[in-house]
Scaffold this motif. Structure first.
Motif, PDB file in Angstrom:
ATOM      1  N   SER A 159      -0.777   7.340  -5.004  1.00 32.40           N
ATOM      2  CA  SER A 159      -0.851   6.002  -5.123  1.00 32.40           C
ATOM      3  C   SER A 159      -0.540   5.578  -6.707  1.00 32.40           C
ATOM      4  CB  SER A 159      -2.480   5.361  -4.978  1.00 32.40           C
ATOM      5  OG  SER A 159      -2.648   4.258  -5.165  1.00 32.40           O
ATOM      6  N   ARG A 214      -3.389  11.821  -2.292  1.00 32.79           N
ATOM      7  CA  ARG A 214      -3.343  10.626  -2.022  1.00 32.79           C
ATOM      8  C   ARG A 214      -3.562   9.652  -3.281  1.00 32.79           C
ATOM      9  NH1 ARG A 214      -6.289   8.030   2.931  1.00 32.79           N
ATOM     10  NH2 ARG A 214      -4.579   6.634   2.646  1.00 32.79           N
ATOM     11  N   THR A 215      -4.585   9.873  -3.918  1.00 33.98           N
ATOM     12  CA  THR A 215      -4.968   9.115  -5.175  1.00 33.98           C
ATOM     13  C   THR A 215      -4.040   9.324  -6.057  1.00 33.98           C
ATOM     14  OG1 THR A 215      -7.387   9.452  -4.616  1.00 33.98           O
ATOM     15  CG2 THR A 215      -6.837   8.904  -6.879  1.00 33.98           C
ATOM     16  N   LYS A 266       0.668  -1.260   0.027  1.00 34.60           N
ATOM     17  CA  LYS A 266       0.138  -0.142   0.145  1.00 34.60           C
ATOM     18  C   LYS A 266       0.899   1.258   0.127  1.00 34.60           C
ATOM     19  CE  LYS A 266      -4.036   2.007   2.329  1.00 34.60           C
ATOM     20  NZ  LYS A 266      -4.970   1.827   3.584  1.00 34.60           N
ATOM     21  N   PRO A 267       0.860   2.024  -0.944  1.00 37.53           N
ATOM     22  CA  PRO A 267       1.546   3.181  -1.091  1.00 37.53           C
ATOM     23  C   PRO A 267       1.179   4.479   0.038  1.00 37.53           C
ATOM     24  CG  PRO A 267       0.334   2.859  -3.159  1.00 37.53           C
ATOM     25  CD  PRO A 267      -0.188   2.007  -1.986  1.00 37.53           C
ATOM     26  N   THR A 268       2.234   5.110   0.300  1.00 41.56           N
ATOM     27  CA  THR A 268       2.061   6.198   1.167  1.00 41.56           C
ATOM     28  C   THR A 268       2.503   7.557   0.640  1.00 41.56           C
ATOM     29  OG1 THR A 268       4.493   5.949   2.126  1.00 41.56           O
ATOM     30  CG2 THR A 268       2.768   4.766   3.203  1.00 41.56           C
ATOM     31  N   ILE A 323      -6.958   2.468  -1.571  1.00 38.30           N
ATOM     32  CA  ILE A 323      -6.817   3.887  -1.245  1.00 38.30           C
ATOM     33  C   ILE A 323      -8.235   4.371  -0.954  1.00 38.30           C
ATOM     34  CG2 ILE A 323      -5.687   6.267  -1.403  1.00 38.30           C
ATOM     35  CD1 ILE A 323      -3.722   4.215  -0.630  1.00 38.30           C
ATOM     36  N   THR A 350       3.081   5.856  -7.598  1.00 33.17           N
ATOM     37  CA  THR A 350       3.780   4.842  -7.120  1.00 33.17           C
ATOM     38  C   THR A 350       3.701   3.391  -7.947  1.00 33.17           C
ATOM     39  OG1 THR A 350       3.358   5.360  -4.572  1.00 33.17           O
ATOM     40  CG2 THR A 350       4.019   3.213  -5.379  1.00 33.17           C
TER      41      THR A 350
END
Length: 217
Positions: free
Chosen positions: A89, A85-86, A53-55, A130, A92
């Motif tokens: 993600s 955040r989207t 899960k990306p941060t 996410i 990433t």
């Protein structure tokens, strides 16, 4: 878990019912992909890839542009800073080359094109979710790019599948996480959007994402 863009009772849909309704088709007969300038390529092979899960979040004041190269041409998506955040993600996954070799597996003329599934059938994802609710005043107009989700997922849920709106107004509620907007190559998106499809909305000629790369400025 299936990750399909929910078709709702909205502007482009005829009615509600037990069977999923489809968006209205254009008055012209859609041309097969091979006749609209898309290179004929082999179908994308399913990939069994899972990502932690990306941060990462988009940095304030920075501009991020994702260039999507397909066998039909290329187009740019400028990521929306309102969805850090989207966007982070998505970046990433792009940086890990997750999207390279995947496909646009779903095309609904006058509505959306959808891709980014490692399984290629609408059921796959990267192994994480996410959640970032989109702006409540968001309109899914032509060129807007958002993340697909299952009907039962919370608003703003995203994994890896994304869709690009090809109609003037998809008529969707603000439930789908905002990724950005097409800022170059809309003609390529339009070309993909009229590819000939089968009854499962999958293009008869493969439309493959050769690569996605993001530039930051």
């Amino acid at each position: 878990m299936p990750v399909a863009l929910l078709l709702v009772c909205a502007l482009l849909l005829a009615a509600c019912g037990g069977e999923k309704e489809k968006a209205s088709s254009p008055t012209e007969t859609p041309a097969p992909a091979a006749e609209t300038g898309c290179e004929k390529v082999p179908a994308a092979k399913p990939k069994n890839v899972k990502v932690a899960k990306p941060t990462e979040k988009l940095k304030k004041g920075k501009t991020y542009v994702a260039r999507v190269l397909t066998n039909c041409g290329e187009f740019d998506i400028t990521l929306d800073p309102r969805s850090p955040r989207t966007g982070g993600s998505f970046k990433t996954l792009v940086d890990k080359r997750f999207y390279d070799g995947l496909s646009f597996h779903r095309i609904v003329a006058g509505f959306v094109i959808q891709g980014g599934d490692p399984e290629g059938d609408g059921n796959g994802g990267p192994g994480f979710q996410i959640v970032e609710p989109p702006p409540q005043d968001l309109s899914y107009s032509k060129g807007v790019v958002a993340m697909a989700k299952a009907e039962t997922d919370p608003a703003g849920t995203s994994e890896s599948q994304f869709f690009v709106v090809t109609g003037e107004d998809a008529g969707l509620p603000p439930d789908y996480a905002l990724l950005g907007k097409v800022t170059k190559g809309q003609d390529v998106v339009d070309k993909i959007g009229v590819a000939e499809v089968g009854p499962d909305e999958k293009p008869l000629q493969p439309i493959v994402i050769r690569q996605i790369r993001i530039t930051e400025s």
